[in-house]
Every structure is written in C-alpha cells, then in structure tokens.
Write a protein that holds these residues in place. Structure first.
Motif, PDB file in Angstrom:
ATOM      1  N   ILE A  13      76.791  74.370  34.133  1.00 44.62           N
ATOM      2  CA  ILE A  13      75.277  75.326  33.947  1.00 44.62           C
ATOM      3  C   ILE A  13      75.158  75.993  32.688  1.00 44.62           C
ATOM      4  O   ILE A  13      74.068  75.925  32.131  1.00 44.62           O
ATOM      5  CB  ILE A  13      75.256  76.133  35.160  1.00 44.62           C
ATOM      6  CG1 ILE A  13      73.765  76.313  35.556  1.00 44.62           C
ATOM      7  CG2 ILE A  13      76.074  77.411  35.176  1.00 44.62           C
ATOM      8  CD1 ILE A  13      72.689  75.001  35.540  1.00 44.62           C
ATOM      9  N   SER A  35      85.613  81.945  27.480  1.00 46.46           N
ATOM     10  CA  SER A  35      86.051  80.853  28.584  1.00 46.46           C
ATOM     11  C   SER A  35      87.359  80.505  28.475  1.00 46.46           C
ATOM     12  O   SER A  35      87.925  80.356  27.101  1.00 46.46           O
ATOM     13  CB  SER A  35      84.927  79.984  28.339  1.00 46.46           C
ATOM     14  OG  SER A  35      84.797  79.176  29.578  1.00 46.46           O
ATOM     15  N   ARG A  36      88.192  80.126  29.338  1.00 44.93           N
ATOM     16  CA  ARG A  36      89.655  79.658  29.098  1.00 44.93           C
ATOM     17  C   ARG A  36      89.876  78.250  28.547  1.00 44.93           C
ATOM     18  O   ARG A  36      90.483  78.006  27.611  1.00 44.93           O
ATOM     19  CB  ARG A  36      90.375  79.579  30.424  1.00 44.93           C
ATOM     20  CG  ARG A  36      90.288  81.169  31.058  1.00 44.93           C
ATOM     21  CD  ARG A  36      90.540  80.897  32.790  1.00 44.93           C
ATOM     22  NE  ARG A  36      89.750  79.787  33.266  1.00 44.93           N
ATOM     23  CZ  ARG A  36      89.902  79.161  34.433  1.00 44.93           C
ATOM     24  NH1 ARG A  36      91.051  79.617  35.201  1.00 44.93           N
ATOM     25  NH2 ARG A  36      89.042  78.063  34.897  1.00 44.93           N
ATOM     26  N   HIS A  37      88.687  77.538  28.336  1.00 44.26           N
ATOM     27  CA  HIS A  37      88.572  76.298  27.930  1.00 44.26           C
ATOM     28  C   HIS A  37      87.463  75.792  27.110  1.00 44.26           C
ATOM     29  O   HIS A  37      87.545  75.323  26.029  1.00 44.26           O
ATOM     30  CB  HIS A  37      88.969  75.043  28.812  1.00 44.26           C
ATOM     31  CG  HIS A  37      90.329  75.398  29.804  1.00 44.26           C
ATOM     32  ND1 HIS A  37      89.905  75.996  31.090  1.00 44.26           N
ATOM     33  CD2 HIS A  37      91.684  75.020  29.510  1.00 44.26           C
ATOM     34  CE1 HIS A  37      91.235  75.887  31.457  1.00 44.26           C
ATOM     35  NE2 HIS A  37      92.004  75.467  30.689  1.00 44.26           N
ATOM     36  N   GLY A  38      86.412  76.053  27.701  1.00 43.85           N
ATOM     37  CA  GLY A  38      84.940  75.923  27.084  1.00 43.85           C
ATOM     38  C   GLY A  38      84.694  76.733  26.112  1.00 43.85           C
ATOM     39  O   GLY A  38      84.972  77.664  25.547  1.00 43.85           O
ATOM     40  N   ARG A  71      84.143  85.635  39.754  1.00 40.34           N
ATOM     41  CA  ARG A  71      83.029  86.387  38.872  1.00 40.34           C
ATOM     42  C   ARG A  71      83.183  87.936  39.056  1.00 40.34           C
ATOM     43  O   ARG A  71      82.873  88.734  37.938  1.00 40.34           O
ATOM     44  CB  ARG A  71      81.633  85.729  39.265  1.00 40.34           C
ATOM     45  CG  ARG A  71      80.475  86.169  38.112  1.00 40.34           C
ATOM     46  CD  ARG A  71      79.356  85.665  38.560  1.00 40.34           C
ATOM     47  NE  ARG A  71      78.976  84.242  38.772  1.00 40.34           N
ATOM     48  CZ  ARG A  71      78.536  84.056  39.868  1.00 40.34           C
ATOM     49  NH1 ARG A  71      77.900  84.556  40.631  1.00 40.34           N
ATOM     50  NH2 ARG A  71      78.527  82.602  40.046  1.00 40.34           N
ATOM     51  N   LYS A  89      73.718  82.545  40.202  1.00 46.09           N
ATOM     52  CA  LYS A  89      73.679  82.388  41.741  1.00 46.09           C
ATOM     53  C   LYS A  89      74.911  81.547  42.223  1.00 46.09           C
ATOM     54  O   LYS A  89      75.253  80.793  41.579  1.00 46.09           O
ATOM     55  CB  LYS A  89      72.265  82.009  42.340  1.00 46.09           C
ATOM     56  CG  LYS A  89      71.970  80.470  41.643  1.00 46.09           C
ATOM     57  CD  LYS A  89      72.560  79.381  41.895  1.00 46.09           C
ATOM     58  CE  LYS A  89      73.205  78.851  43.261  1.00 46.09           C
ATOM     59  NZ  LYS A  89      73.639  77.537  43.194  1.00 46.09           N
ATOM     60  N   GLN A 154      83.840  68.762  41.227  1.00 46.86           N
ATOM     61  CA  GLN A 154      84.083  70.409  41.193  1.00 46.86           C
ATOM     62  C   GLN A 154      84.932  70.720  42.477  1.00 46.86           C
ATOM     63  O   GLN A 154      84.253  70.711  43.653  1.00 46.86           O
ATOM     64  CB  GLN A 154      82.688  71.029  40.957  1.00 46.86           C
ATOM     65  CG  GLN A 154      82.101  70.937  39.688  1.00 46.86           C
ATOM     66  CD  GLN A 154      80.831  71.594  39.641  1.00 46.86           C
ATOM     67  OE1 GLN A 154      80.163  71.915  40.623  1.00 46.86           O
ATOM     68  NE2 GLN A 154      80.544  72.135  38.374  1.00 46.86           N
ATOM     69  N   ASP A 167      75.833  76.053  48.384  1.00 46.62           N
ATOM     70  CA  ASP A 167      75.480  76.436  46.868  1.00 46.62           C
ATOM     71  C   ASP A 167      74.050  75.925  46.562  1.00 46.62           C
ATOM     72  O   ASP A 167      73.536  76.779  45.878  1.00 46.62           O
ATOM     73  CB  ASP A 167      76.702  75.599  46.045  1.00 46.62           C
ATOM     74  CG  ASP A 167      76.287  75.805  44.809  1.00 46.62           C
ATOM     75  OD1 ASP A 167      76.791  76.684  44.305  1.00 46.62           O
ATOM     76  OD2 ASP A 167      76.005  74.869  43.921  1.00 46.62           O
TER      77      ASP A 167
HETATM   78  P1  NAP Z   1      81.835  74.835  36.846  1.00 45.36           P
HETATM   79  O1  NAP Z   1      81.314  73.819  35.595  1.00 45.36           O
HETATM   80  O2  NAP Z   1      82.816  74.102  37.726  1.00 45.36           O
HETATM   81  O3  NAP Z   1      82.345  76.185  36.312  1.00 45.36           O
HETATM   82  C1  NAP Z   1      82.018  76.932  34.785  1.00 45.36           C
HETATM   83  C2  NAP Z   1      83.008  77.365  34.153  1.00 45.36           C
HETATM   84  O4  NAP Z   1      83.662  78.398  34.782  1.00 45.36           O
HETATM   85  C3  NAP Z   1      84.265  76.396  34.143  1.00 45.36           C
HETATM   86  O5  NAP Z   1      83.898  75.205  33.132  1.00 45.36           O
HETATM   87  C4  NAP Z   1      85.631  77.234  33.811  1.00 45.36           C
HETATM   88  O6  NAP Z   1      85.491  77.375  32.319  1.00 45.36           O
HETATM   89  C5  NAP Z   1      85.038  78.529  34.232  1.00 45.36           C
HETATM   90  N1  NAP Z   1      85.706  79.005  35.624  1.00 45.36           N
HETATM   91  C6  NAP Z   1      86.111  78.136  36.591  1.00 45.36           C
HETATM   92  N2  NAP Z   1      86.885  78.843  37.584  1.00 45.36           N
HETATM   93  C7  NAP Z   1      87.463  79.756  36.910  1.00 45.36           C
HETATM   94  C8  NAP Z   1      88.255  80.712  37.412  1.00 45.36           C
HETATM   95  N3  NAP Z   1      88.928  80.727  38.446  1.00 45.36           N
HETATM   96  N4  NAP Z   1      88.307  82.027  36.499  1.00 45.36           N
HETATM   97  C9  NAP Z   1      87.611  81.998  35.398  1.00 45.36           C
HETATM   98  N5  NAP Z   1      87.059  80.939  34.973  1.00 45.36           N
HETATM   99  C10 NAP Z   1      86.441  80.135  35.881  1.00 45.36           C
HETATM  100  O7  NAP Z   1      80.695  75.354  37.274  1.00 45.36           O
HETATM  101  P2  NAP Z   1      79.008  75.335  37.227  1.00 45.36           P
HETATM  102  O8  NAP Z   1      78.278  74.042  37.869  1.00 45.36           O
HETATM  103  O9  NAP Z   1      78.743  75.591  35.771  1.00 45.36           O
HETATM  104  O10 NAP Z   1      78.607  76.496  38.384  1.00 45.36           O
HETATM  105  C11 NAP Z   1      79.014  77.623  37.768  1.00 45.36           C
HETATM  106  C12 NAP Z   1      77.731  78.679  38.737  1.00 45.36           C
HETATM  107  O11 NAP Z   1      76.781  78.352  38.331  1.00 45.36           O
HETATM  108  C13 NAP Z   1      77.922  78.424  40.166  1.00 45.36           C
HETATM  109  O12 NAP Z   1      77.828  79.776  40.871  1.00 45.36           O
HETATM  110  C14 NAP Z   1      76.672  77.644  40.357  1.00 45.36           C
HETATM  111  O13 NAP Z   1      76.349  77.968  41.733  1.00 45.36           O
HETATM  112  C15 NAP Z   1      75.848  78.053  39.354  1.00 45.36           C
HETATM  113  N6  NAP Z   1      74.731  77.014  39.197  1.00 45.36           N
HETATM  114  C16 NAP Z   1      75.234  75.573  39.062  1.00 45.36           C
HETATM  115  C17 NAP Z   1      74.347  74.674  38.552  1.00 45.36           C
HETATM  116  C18 NAP Z   1      74.777  73.192  38.238  1.00 45.36           C
HETATM  117  O14 NAP Z   1      73.923  72.322  38.210  1.00 45.36           O
HETATM  118  N7  NAP Z   1      75.881  73.008  38.438  1.00 45.36           N
HETATM  119  C19 NAP Z   1      72.919  74.961  38.905  1.00 45.36           C
HETATM  120  C20 NAP Z   1      72.437  76.328  38.968  1.00 45.36           C
HETATM  121  C21 NAP Z   1      73.449  77.375  39.230  1.00 45.36           C
HETATM  122  P3  NAP Z   1      87.036  77.714  31.745  1.00 45.36           P
HETATM  123  O15 NAP Z   1      87.876  76.734  32.126  1.00 45.36           O
HETATM  124  O16 NAP Z   1      86.647  77.364  30.185  1.00 45.36           O
HETATM  125  O17 NAP Z   1      87.277  79.124  31.753  1.00 45.36           O
END
Ligand code: NAP
Length: 312
Positions: A13, A35-38, A71, A89, A154, A167
């Motif tokens: 996101i 971010s740890r990787h990104g 978070r 969210k 995911q 979610d």
């Molecule tokens: P994601 O790509 O799986 O995670 C985002 C980043 O968070 C990961 O690339 C990782 O980056 C970091 N992360 C993951 N686990 C972690 C941990 N245990 N500790 C610290 N950092 C961690 O998820 P996403 O789809 O972006 O969703 C993230 C949030 O946005 C969620 O709450 C979701 O509900 C919301 N959201 C998502 C979407 C969607 O379409 N995907 C839409 C609206 C809202 P690093 O490895 O680089 O740290």
C-alpha cells in the motif's frame, strides 16, 4: 506550507498509494522511509525507527503503513518522540492499544489520525447526505472479493491480529459508520475460519438499529471473477445503491454524477493526506474507532465455523 513526512512499512500500500499521494501533494515532502527491506528511490532510507527518530528531528510526521500487529510499537515510539502520527487502517490490532495511542498523542500535544481510506471514496459523502433525512428500513452490505488477487502471498492476514476477511470488511464498516445517521450495534455474527488459518475467510453480521431497520453485512474472500463491494439501503424516500467500494451511487436506479473534479477511487489517499495536513495545522486528533469496535464485537460474539483449508 510543505511539511516533512516519513513513511514506515514500505510494502504494497505504501508503493501503490502513499508514495504517489505524497508526491502529488503540495502539503508534503517525503523526507525519509523506515522499513526493514523496502525503500523508495531517491529518499533517505532507515531500517530502524529509533535510528530515524534520532537522526531526523526535522521530520515532524510519521505515516505508518505496516500491518496492524507491529504498528503499535512504531506509533508509540514516534509519539513519544514528539512526532505526529498517521495510521493505516485498521488503526491497531486491538481497541485498547488504539485508545492508548490517542492518550499518548494528547499527552505529547501532537496529532494522531486513524485513517479510513474507504470513507474518502467519491460518493460516500453524497450517500451520507441523502440518508440524513430518510427513515431507514434496511441496509445490506455485500463485500466479496478474491483474496489471491488483492493480498498475493501476504501471510500476516491469516495470522492472529491480521483480521482475515475483516481487512476489506472493515472498509465497508468504515463507510457504514460514516453514512448512517444513527449508531448501530452488532447482535450476531458467523465467522468461517479455514482449518489451517487463525483468521476468518468469510463472515456474516447482523446489527440492531435504534429505529428497527434490518442491517446486515456479508464478507467473503473466496469470490473469483467479478468483485462486489456494495451497500444497499431501503428507505421511506427511495432506494440507494452505493457500489464499487463507495465510488458509484445510484438513487432509485439513477446513477448520480460524480462530485466535480473527482477522479473516483484515486482520490481516497490524496484526501487522507490533505486531512492529515489540516489536522497537524490545527493541532487536531481524529481517532474514530467505531469500525474497529464492530470487528472486535464480531470476534467477541461470533459463532465460529471451520471452512476448507486455504492454500495460495
Ligand atoms: P504488506 O505489503 O504485507 O506490508 C507492508 C510492509 O510492512 C512490508 O513490506 C514490511 O516492510 C512491513 N512489515 C511487515 N511485517 C512487519 C513487521 N512484523 N514489523 C515491521 N514491519 C513489518 O501490507 P500492505 O498490503 O501494504 O498493508 C499494510 C496495511 O495497509 C494493512 O493494515 C492493510 O490493511 C492496509 N491497506 C492495504 C491495502 C492493500 O491494497 N494492500 C489497501 C488499503 C489499506 P519491511 O519488510 O521492509 O519492513
């Protein structure tokens, strides 16, 4: 005035919505990532929040885009370092941690914003205005999508605190709690858990309404093909269909014109960032937890069924 902001949790996101929304905004400059990787090309990247907080006191705001379970620690550290915080969210994994974050923000005299991007969909405010003077008879939410398409690979969504089908379902609840003039309360729920997962793949919810309207929601992550994100309302003054996740509105079958200057769903995140700029400017706090409260109630009250195992 342009303020410096950091994005933390650079994943799907962040890349899809946060980075382009910040880049297009006159209010913000993306000054760092954590971010740890990104990372984001051309932006100073930190892998650890404490290092960022010590190195960049000039960055006033931190926007947190990682999944809900990790978070809280990021938000608490940023608030305690005197930074304003914006939360994806759902704003947290539990209600009590969100309440604690709000208290920390008040104590530190900084802003905190629990964002609900679906509330910013193009026709949500028009639906709210239309419902405001109607007598509601029924409201039916259907939010059915294909988890493989929207959450490829995911794992966190299937782990405790990842909330599973809530979610996306919480997006529907964020709209419902915005457009209905009266508060509703959950009275029954059925949650279907794949036998190899800690979170549900489907849920059906029933709510009580203060004037007796029949309110229900059906969420399912197993829908292939066409995706369904609809909210239908029957009222004494006609029938409303809010579809495409809040982007399209029809009243008695007539599709309503989009608000002037709007580019439908693409406007959701730019509007969140504009609201955050206004909150920081005014010293405000926006922590509406009502969508998360309904989800918590569903886990408290819900009847649990076991569904077929989920495999990617
Ligand atoms: P994601 O790509 O799986 O995670 C985002 C980043 O968070 C990961 O690339 C990782 O980056 C970091 N992360 C993951 N686990 C972690 C941990 N245990 N500790 C610290 N950092 C961690 O998820 P996403 O789809 O972006 O969703 C993230 C949030 O946005 C969620 O709450 C979701 O509900 C919301 N959201 C998502 C979407 C969607 O379409 N995907 C839409 C609206 C809202 P690093 O490895 O680089 O740290």
């Amino acid at each position: 005035m342009t303020r410096k902001i950091a994005l933390a949790g650079i994943g799907k996101i962040a890349h899809d919505q946060h980075v382009p929304s910040i880049a297009a905004s006159p209010d913000w400059e993306l000054a760092a990532t954590v971010s740890r990787h990104g990372r984001v090309d051309g932006v100073e990247a930190f892998t650890d929040l404490d290092t960022f907080l010590a190195a960049r006191p000039d960055v006033e705001v931190v926007s947190l885009c990682m999944p809900p379970v990790p978070r809280f620690d990021y938000a608490a550290a940023a608030l305690q370092a005197g930074r304003h915080v914006m939360l994806e969210k759902p704003p947290g994994a539990t209600l009590s941690e969100c309440q604690q974050l709000e208290a920390m923000a008040r104590a530190a005299g900084v802003s905190i914003y629990a964002t609900w991007h679906s509330r910013e969909a193009a026709q949500v405010e028009a639906a709210r205005a239309w419902l405001a003077d109607k007598h509601l008879r029924s409201l039916k939410v259907v939010w059915k999508e294909d988890v493989r398409r929207w959450h490829p690979g995911q794992e966190w969504i299937w782990q405790a605190g990842g909330v599973g089908v809530f979610d996306p379902g919480i997006n529907a609840l964020s709209i419902v709690t915005r457009i209905l003039p009266d508060p509703i309360r959950l009275t029954a729920a059925t949650l279907e858990f794949p036998e190899n997962c800690e979170t549900p793949i489907a849920a059906s919810l029933a709510f009580a309404h203060p004037h007796g309207a029949d309110i229900s929601a059906a969420f399912d992550w197993r829908q292939e093909g066409d995706q369904t994100w609809t909210i239908e309302a029957e009222t004494n003054g006609g029938y409303m269909l809010l579809s495409e996740g809040g982007a399209k509105l029809a009243i008695d079958g007539d599709v309503q014109a989009a608000p002037a200057g709007d580019d439908a769903l693409q406007g959701e995140y730019p509007r969140l960032y504009a609201r955050m700029a206004a909150l920081v400017h005014a010293g405000g706090i926006d922590m509406d937890l009502s969508p998360l409260a309904h989800v918590a109630d569903a886990f408290l009250l819900g009847r649990r069924l076991t569904a077929a195992p989920f495999n990617w």
